[in-house]
Scaffold this motif. Structure first.
Motif, mmCIF file in Angstrom:
data_model
loop_
_atom_site.group_PDB
_atom_site.id
_atom_site.type_symbol
_atom_site.label_atom_id
_atom_site.label_comp_id
_atom_site.label_asym_id
_atom_site.label_seq_id
_atom_site.Cartn_x
_atom_site.Cartn_y
_atom_site.Cartn_z
ATOM 1 N N THR A 27 0.814 -1.213 0.000
ATOM 2 C CA THR A 27 0.000 0.000 0.000
ATOM 3 C C THR A 27 0.846 1.261 0.000
ATOM 4 O O THR A 27 0.450 2.278 -0.569
ATOM 5 N N ASP A 28 2.020 1.208 0.620
ATOM 6 C CA ASP A 28 2.878 2.387 0.687
ATOM 7 C C ASP A 28 3.760 2.546 -0.543
ATOM 8 O O ASP A 28 4.607 3.433 -0.586
ATOM 9 N N GLY A 29 3.564 1.694 -1.546
ATOM 10 C CA GLY A 29 4.286 1.846 -2.797
ATOM 11 C C GLY A 29 5.481 0.920 -2.926
ATOM 12 O O GLY A 29 6.123 0.561 -1.939
ATOM 13 N N ILE A 30 5.748 0.525 -4.158
ATOM 14 C CA ILE A 30 6.890 -0.330 -4.493
ATOM 15 C C ILE A 30 7.888 0.520 -5.270
ATOM 16 O O ILE A 30 7.510 1.236 -6.199
ATOM 17 N N ASP A 31 9.135 0.471 -4.877
ATOM 18 C CA ASP A 31 10.185 1.233 -5.557
ATOM 19 C C ASP A 31 10.232 0.811 -7.027
ATOM 20 O O ASP A 31 10.578 -0.328 -7.350
ATOM 21 N N VAL A 32 9.869 1.731 -7.929
ATOM 22 C CA VAL A 32 9.768 1.366 -9.350
ATOM 23 C C VAL A 32 11.126 1.004 -9.940
ATOM 24 O O VAL A 32 11.195 0.237 -10.905
ATOM 25 N N ALA A 33 12.181 1.544 -9.380
ATOM 26 C CA ALA A 33 13.513 1.269 -9.931
ATOM 27 C C ALA A 33 13.956 -0.164 -9.654
ATOM 28 O O ALA A 33 14.786 -0.713 -10.382
ATOM 29 N N ASN A 34 13.408 -0.777 -8.594
ATOM 30 C CA ASN A 34 13.812 -2.139 -8.225
ATOM 31 C C ASN A 34 12.591 -3.043 -8.041
ATOM 32 O O ASN A 34 12.587 -3.936 -7.198
ATOM 33 N N ALA A 35 11.571 -2.802 -8.844
ATOM 34 C CA ALA A 35 10.289 -3.486 -8.651
ATOM 35 C C ALA A 35 10.425 -5.004 -8.789
ATOM 36 O O ALA A 35 9.899 -5.759 -7.962
ATOM 37 N N LEU A 36 11.126 -5.475 -9.814
ATOM 38 C CA LEU A 36 11.222 -6.926 -10.043
ATOM 39 C C LEU A 36 12.013 -7.612 -8.939
ATOM 40 O O LEU A 36 11.678 -8.730 -8.529
ATOM 41 N N GLU A 37 13.031 -6.924 -8.426
ATOM 42 C CA GLU A 37 13.799 -7.510 -7.320
ATOM 43 C C GLU A 37 12.926 -7.639 -6.074
ATOM 44 O O GLU A 37 12.958 -8.658 -5.378
ATOM 45 N N HIS A 38 12.127 -6.616 -5.805
ATOM 46 C CA HIS A 38 11.216 -6.671 -4.655
ATOM 47 C C HIS A 38 10.214 -7.809 -4.833
ATOM 48 O O HIS A 38 9.884 -8.513 -3.872
ATOM 49 N N TYR A 39 9.746 -7.986 -6.065
ATOM 50 C CA TYR A 39 8.776 -9.057 -6.330
ATOM 51 C C TYR A 39 9.410 -10.421 -6.052
ATOM 52 O O TYR A 39 8.808 -11.280 -5.394
ATOM 53 N N GLN A 40 10.604 -10.618 -6.544
ATOM 54 C CA GLN A 40 11.269 -11.908 -6.357
ATOM 55 C C GLN A 40 11.515 -12.216 -4.884
ATOM 56 O O GLN A 40 11.433 -13.366 -4.448
#
Length: 835
Positions: free
Chosen positions: A516-529
């Motif tokens: 809800t507080d947002g996902i860092d767009v620059a590292n979105a795929l890493e956060h997902y993994q």
């Protein structure tokens, strides 16, 4: 749903029992004004509460106002009687006031009795009306004897009656319930500031709690150390609710009121005000202090040392997500609002400098002050007490009527750009002073005259024009999805309209990451993994239903038919969809029409320009032609990048099977090339464009020539790849037939509307070498449109029909379009009657 045996609530979506902690629900006067309103509240309690929750209520409707009117009449009657009881004029006036008093009492009793009769069965109603009659007798006696001494007791009747009635209704139709008069346990240690003795109050409340029953507590009232009735001030029931949360350690407090949240300005005055879905505690407290019509100064005080979230929701629209106050991340801290207060006094004195000024601030809790310049700003009601306080200090004072207008946001006073912007917004308005609050969450302008609605609207427009927050969820993290995410940071940085787009969700085939507080767009795929978790559709929909943003956009880059089945639920929730997924747009006519209808009903925007032609603007061009009044009669072309590549290169020298194998190895075809050769993809694309052009068609209305022989259709992929040489003779024969006529072969889609007759097909055609569809760059798509305006010289759109970059770019084009539309949209605020 309440269960008398277990302290649980029933989840409507899953129909499962879920254990949760204690919560406080407060219902305001307008939420309880009529029998219909009370029945609505009962249903909210049935759906949202559990037995160990606490319900706090205000007086029904305008009951407190009626009681206060009775008090005023009674005081006036007493004054007239005591002054000159023997004078004929006074006697006549007293008689008139006495009659008015009795009539008002009768009206009040009748209104209460009517609510009882409408909501309860005969025996319960008779019992409550008997108690009401006793109360009215006591109330009348107090009014006629010494109203000043009994003022608070008189005003307390409204909340007392409301709690008693709601408890009876719940006991009769929902669950065991009992009422608690807050005066029995809620003790004030400082009556002037309505400060609570929490230790004694908590002990008293614990002793009076009953097991397996839902408690209904009176709002607005308490008692002092002398055991006298006290009230908690303006909108004291909200304060009562948060006090109860502090006493019980509740996790959440919901203020059910007549407006569906807290807005960036008073929506009664500023129609363009937008809902503030999440506010940090300190910002909400400052808003309440500076005049927000929903939040009030004391409401948040009891939650200061508790990890409790406060919600504001509408009892008239309980399914609409309201506003939440608590501890949040950076996105919530970016919210900004504008508020104002009139009828204030600027008091200036030498006693407001330095140490004595600090004493004055402690005594009067001014709206704002500057001890270096020796002034404080207080309400008009405080003017007399300020004068008396200064008289005791033997200093002079000057009073000046003023108003304030303020911007409120997290740390806004420290933001130089915001202060400058605020001053520019007021450049045509005379101001006395600019100053920031001590907590730096507001920046205030003191005005020498009333703050008009025009000024408030103008400042709000200047300060919040870019404030709408849009949430983005990306579903499908394959090649195109990854490319879309890679492009996203640069797009947000450089494209106007995307400044307030926040990536909050990444959805794969089986795992999802929602933040809800947002996902860092620059590292979105890493956060997902690293953080994604298993999910199902119900869990996804549950989160999407209560997202804390002004708007939410789902970008569907999946090839999944199952995910497209969720579109109906998305649109029902007012969620917007950008779909590269062709399934929904080419589904059955009935389903497609239902999707369109649901989207329109809920003002959801559905864009899908990349369903056909990747990034080529074919869908949008057709819509623009229709919107401008044109009528389309023909749509044709080569819609498959794969088949474009195959037939552009196929010359008969290289066997077709070898060419197909080459295309497969380069990733030009689907993993199973039969998906391309079947023509089904082209068939769906033609259907999408025909529907876009305003024609009602289904897949069955489009003839589709499959290029896969019957013998090769139902075998395994491995066997098909071994037997692709069986395609060579068929395609070589078709090619030679075409070459004998100086033609080429191309897989063409055609839709024609002529004389109210529609024909549509996708098939392998022989075309002249000079045909517009013959000379293409391999993988290109070409679309030809004939219309009233483009008859003799058809409109042609040509370019790459596939590819990561062009498709991701087309999705980004849709994102910009949808955000521009949303940023210019103003949601109507439904207000049932703010006090």
């Amino acid at each position: 749903m309440i269960d008398s045996n277990t302290a649980v609530t029933l989840s409507p979506s899953k129909n499962k029992l879920v254990k949760i902690g204690c919560n406080v629900h407060k219902f305001g006067g307008s939420s309880l004004a009529t029998s219909a309103c009370i029945e609505r509240v009962v249903e909210i309690i049935r759906q949202h509460c559990q037995l160990n929750d606490i319900i706090v209520v205000s007086a029904n409707g305008n009951t407190t106002d009626a009681l206060f009117k009775l008090y005023q009449i009674s005081v006036e009657l007493q004054e007239v009687t005591l002054l000159n009881p023997e004078q004929a004029r006074s006697a006549k006036e007293a008689k008139t006031l006495h009659r008015q008093l009795l009539e008002t009492i009768t009206t009040l009793e009748t209104a209460q009795a009517l609510l009882i009769d409408e909501l309860l069965n005969a025996s319960s109603a008779a019992r409550l009306k008997s108690l009401l009659s006793d109360n009215i007798a006591q109330l009348s006696a107090n009014l006629l004897s010494d109203p000043v001494s009994y003022e608070n007791d008189l005003l307390a009747f409204g909340d007392f009656w409301s709690a008693r009635l709601l408890s009876a209704v719940l006991s009769e139709s929902v669950c065991p319930s009992y009422m608690l008069d807050a005066r029995e346990f809620l003790l004030l240690k400082d009556e002037k500031n309505c400060a609570i003795d929490y230790s004694e109050s908590e002990k008293g409340f614990s002793q009076r709690r009953q097991q397996d029953k839902l408690v209904i507590v009176t709002g607005y009232i308490a008692r002092n150390k002398q055991q006298q009735t006290c009230t908690l001030g303006r909108n004291g029931s909200d304060y009562s609710a948060t006090i109860m949360a502090a006493l019980s350690g509740a996790r959440n407090v919901t203020l059910w009121t007549d407006v569906d949240g807290i807005y960036s300005a008073d929506p009664r005055v500023v129609p363009s005000a937008r809902k503030l879905h999440r506010l940090p505690n300190a910002v909400a407290n400052e808003l309440g202090r500076l005049g927000n019509p929903v939040l009030h100064a004391k409401t948040l005080q009891p939650l200061t040392n508790h990890n409790t979230h406060l919600h504001v929701a509408s009892s008239f629209a309980p399914d609409i997500s309201g506003s939440e106050i608590g501890k949040f991340g950076q996105i919530a801290k970016q919210e900004l609002s504008v508020t104002s207060l009139n009828d204030l006094i600027l008091a200036k004195s030498t006693s407001f400098f330095a140490k004595s000024g600090e004493l004055a601030v402690s005594e009067f809790a001014p709206i704002c002050y500057n001890l270096d310049e020796g002034y404080i700003v207080v309400t008009q009601e405080q003017q007399k007490s300020v004068s008396q306080w200064l008289a005791s200090h033997d200093t002079e004072v000057t009073f000046k009527p003023v108003a304030i207008i303020a911007i409120v946001g997290h740390g806004v006073a420290k933001q130089g750009d915001m202060r400058a912007r605020f001053k520019r917004a007021l450049k045509h308005q005379q101001t006395l002073h600019f100053l920031h609050s001590f907590n730096e969450h507001s920046y205030i302008a003191i005005l020498p005259e009333l703050c008009s609605s025009e000024v408030l609207n103008n400042v709000h427009a200047d300060m919040t024009k870019d404030a709408k927050n849009i949430a983005l969820v990306v579903a499908g993290l394959g090649n195109i999805g990854q490319r879309f995410l890679t492009m996203l940071p640069k797009q947000i940085a450089r494209v106007s309209g995307l400044e307030n787009v926040h990536l909050v969700g990444l959805v794969g085939a089986s795992k999802a990451l929602i933040n809800t507080d947002g996902i860092d767009v620059a590292n979105a795929l890493e956060h997902y993994q690293q953080q994604a978790q298993q999910y199902d559709s119900e869990q996804l929909l549950a989160w999407l239903t209560s997202h804390p943003y002004d708007e939410l956009i789902i970008v569907d880059i999946t090839p999944s038919e199952a995910f497209s089945h969720l579109y109906q639920e998305f649109f029902a929730r007012g969620i917007h969809v950008i779909g590269a997924n062709k399934w929904a747009a080419s589904s059955s006519t009935e389903n497609y029409q239902q999707l369109i209808s649901t989207a329109e009903k809920n003002k959801s925007i559905w864009l899908g320009n990349t369903t056909v032609g990747a990034g080529l603007p074919i869908n949008s061009t057709i819509k623009e032609l229709l919107n401008s009044g044109d009528q389309i009669s023909e749509i044709s072309g080569i819609f498959s990048g794969t088949l474009s590549w195959l037939f552009q290169y196929y010359d008969g020298v290289t066997p077709f099977s070898a060419l197909l194998s080459d295309a497969l190895s380069q990733g030009i075809t689907e993993p199973d090339p039969r998906e391309d050769l079947s023509g089904r993809d082209v068939q769906r694309k033609l259907l999408i464009l025909a529907r876009c052009a305003g024609f009602e068609l289904s897949l069955a209305d489009i003839d589709c020539q499959s290029l896969v022989p019957v013998a090769l259709r139902d075998i395994s992929l491995a066997e098909f790849l071994e037997r692709t040489s069986e395609l060579d003779e068929m395609f070589l024969s078709r090619l030679k037939q075409a070459q004998d006529k100086t033609c080429v072969i191309r897989y063409v889609a055609r839709f024609i509307s002529e004389n109210d007759q529609v024909t549509a097909k996708v098939s392998l055609e022989e075309l002249s070498e000079n045909d517009a569809f013959a000379q293409l760059t391999p993988c290109d798509n070409v679309f030809q449109i004939k219309s009233d305006w483009y008859q003799d010289n058809a409109l042609i759109i040509r370019g790459p029909g596939a590819g990561r970059d062009v498709t991701a770019g087309g999705i980004h084009a849709d994102l910009v379009t949808i955000c521009q539309q949303l940023n210019h949209r103003h949601q109507q605020v439904k207000i049932k009657g703010l006090n």
